[in-house]
Design an enzyme around this catalytic site. Structure first.
Site, PDB file in Angstrom:
ATOM      1  N   HIS A 211       0.725  -1.304   0.448  1.00  0.00           N
ATOM      2  CA  HIS A 211      -0.210  -0.145   0.298  1.00  0.00           C
ATOM      3  C   HIS A 211       0.704   1.281  -0.244  1.00  0.00           C
ATOM      4  O   HIS A 211       0.376   2.069  -0.381  1.00  0.00           O
ATOM      5  CB  HIS A 211      -1.062  -0.173   1.171  1.00  0.00           C
ATOM      6  N   ASP A 212       1.626   1.601  -0.145  1.00  0.00           N
ATOM      7  CA  ASP A 212       2.705   2.435  -0.031  1.00  0.00           C
ATOM      8  C   ASP A 212       4.567   2.548  -0.740  1.00  0.00           C
ATOM      9  O   ASP A 212       5.490   2.531   0.216  1.00  0.00           O
ATOM     10  CB  ASP A 212       3.197   2.940   1.613  1.00  0.00           C
TER      11      ASP A 212
END
Length: 192
Positions: free
Chosen positions: A40-41
């Site tokens: 997610h990042d």
């Protein structure tokens, strides 16, 4: 280990350096996916590299799992997370999305920043991230940036590397390949 962004003394990395780095990044994301984890990042600041005495990259590490989450394979995600310039369009445009496709988009964004440089990324790619409250403008801006990206990459990198980047950056997540498919393609890119 140092941040991948510290390697780009001239604001960008050459294609020969970038390709194996991307292959290792994809392998790391594949390892997470095999454990049903989505990062997610993914962004350049979360990719650490180890170099040998000649400055050649020997190992890549994906760091900062603070936003990562486990999902069942058929589960849909709803969270809006990630860093500006690296989160995929579906986080803005859909009420739910396939979480296992978001990291693929982010890998493509890392490739853009490495191949074209932070300045290009900041001027032509990043501004769309500020349009999340305006989905129509966000879509139009992202599509325009993809068009500019195509033209600029054609001048800078091989067709194999361009194809890899554009496979990651398929706007429609249903048509975007999995990270496992991208792993197979990254092996081809590195061998050329």
């Amino acid at each position: 280990f140092g941040h991948v962004s510290s390697l780009a003394g001239s604001d960008r990395l050459d294609e020969a350096t970038t390709r194996p780095l991307l292959a290792q990044l994809v392998a790391g994301v594949c390892s997470l996916s095999a454990q049903d984890v989505v990062h997610h990042d993914i962004k350049a600041e979360n990719v650490l590299v180890e170099t040998d005495e000649d400055g050649a990259i020997t190992r890549v590490r994906l760091t900062d799992l603070g936003m990562s989450q486990s999902y069942a394979r058929e589960e849909r995600a709803r969270a809006f997370c990630g860093s500006p310039g690296f989160f995929p369009p579906e986080m803005v445009l859909a009420t739910s999305y396939d979480p296992f496709k978001v990291d693929v988009w982010s890998v493509g964004c890392v490739a853009i920043e490495l191949l074209l440089g932070r300045k290009w990324f900041s001027e032509h790619w990043l501004p769309n991230s500020k349009l999340t409250e305006k989905p129509t403008e966000f879509t139009r801006g992202t599509q325009s940036a993809l068009g500019r990206l195509k033209a600029d990459l054609e001048r800078e990198v091989s067709s194999a590397t361009r194809n890899f980047v554009f496979e990651c950056l398929v706007f429609d997540p249903a048509a975007r390949p999995t990270i496992e498919t991208m792993s197979e393609q990254s092996a081809v890119v590195v061998q050329q």
